[in-house]
Design a protein around this motif. Structure first.
Motif: not given
Length: 311
Positions: A26-35, A49-59, A69-71
């Motif tokens: 789980m990644l909080a909105p605004g936080l970043a990851r490399s993988s 840029a690339l957008l990826a929808a996931t069960p947790d939200g939108l990256l 992203l904060d959605v």
């Protein structure tokens, strides 16, 4: 001054450890990851840029980092436009639709007038980025000509094989209809169909001028069609190369180079998500059972996303 609440911190640790045990992050909105994310349900390019929808939200992936992203969690449909970098639309199962004009930093509601049915697919008109089409579950096609500010119903669901079918994937194809407009192609559980953007009727994909064929009553020229009886789960293309169309079916990825008339199988792996680089129709990203992968030759060969130059 920062105040830590011991009970809340403990609960977060328990939740985090539980998610880790299930292989989830789980990644909080605004936080970043490399993988890249573990589970991807939708993909879209927004410029480079690339957008990826996931069960947790939108990256969003940019500058070698994934940022949440904060959605709300679980977006099920995404749409962007090659001529408007930063313009993103996202839809959810509860019928809500949000629009961003800054690549996902801020969002506004764009669903006023929609009936609240799940938004199965979104696409922006190939030649008019303010025009948005939405395919709604149990309903049909809706259109907004002002970027989502207002909506109107434009077409019933396609009637194929003796029954109406939901549109599972929708793309705007800048290919002349012969009736003064361009096409919307739709993937359904009963196969591929299309409708001109004047919305006169759903039609099969045939070679040549559709209006001339209808008037003359000509028998369609034999073509290498998609497999009968298989749902067309995902459609994708680069808007500036409308003749090159990709379709994901349970049997794998299929490719047409003549706007959907003839098809050839590119891969046998079923896909969950698919997107094409608007600046390069041979640059394809897909998510499947083996994770996120990249093709630079239109789907013939693939590389793991983590090992590619994209990452």
């Amino acid at each position: 001054m920062t105040i830590f609440v011991a009970g809340a911190l403990s609960r977060r640790r328990v939740l985090s450890s539980g998610l880790a045990a299930m292989g989830m992050t789980m990644l909080a909105p605004g936080l970043a990851r490399s993988s890249p994310p573990d589970t991807v349900t939708g993909l879209a390019f927004d410029g480079a840029a690339l957008l990826a929808a996931t069960p947790d939200g939108l990256l969003r992936r940019e500058a070698d980092r994934w940022t949440r992203l904060d959605v709300p969690p679980g977006p099920v449909s995404l749409a962007t436009h090659p001529d408007r970098p930063g313009l993103v639309l996202a839809g959810w199962k509860d019928g809500s639709l949000r629009r961003s004009q800054d690549g996902g930093k801020s969002w506004s509601a764009a669903d006023d007038g929609l009936p609240g049915a799940a938004i199965r697919s979104l696409t922006l008109a190939a030649k008019a980025p303010d025009t948005v089409y939405a395919a709604l579950e149990g309903d049909g096609l809706w259109r907004s000509e002002n970027g989502g500010a207002t909506w109107e119903f434009v077409m019933d669901r396609p009637y194929l094989g003796g029954a109406e079918h939901d549109v599972q994937s929708l793309v705007s194809v800048a290919h002349e209809t012969g009736m003064g407009g361009i096409w919307l192609y739709a993937g359904t559980r009963a196969g591929l169909t299309r409708v001109p953007d004047c919305f006169c009727r759903w039609q099969d994909v045939v070679a040549g001028d559709a209006m001339e064929a209808l008037v003359a009553g000509d028998t369609p020229v034999a073509a290498a069609s998609l497999p009968e009886g298989e749902p067309v789960e995902i459609l994708a293309l680069a808007p500036n190369a409308p003749g090159r169309l990709y379709a994901a079916l349970p049997s794998g990825l299929w490719l047409s180079e003549d706007a959907g008339v003839n098809w050839a199988q590119a891969t046998r792996e079923p896909l969950i998500a698919l997107t094409v680089d608007p600046s390069d129709p041979l640059h394809v990203l897909a998510a499947g059972t083996t994770g996120l992968r990249v093709s630079r030759d239109g789907g013939t060969s693939w590389t793991s996303y983590e090992n590619s130059k994209d990452n």
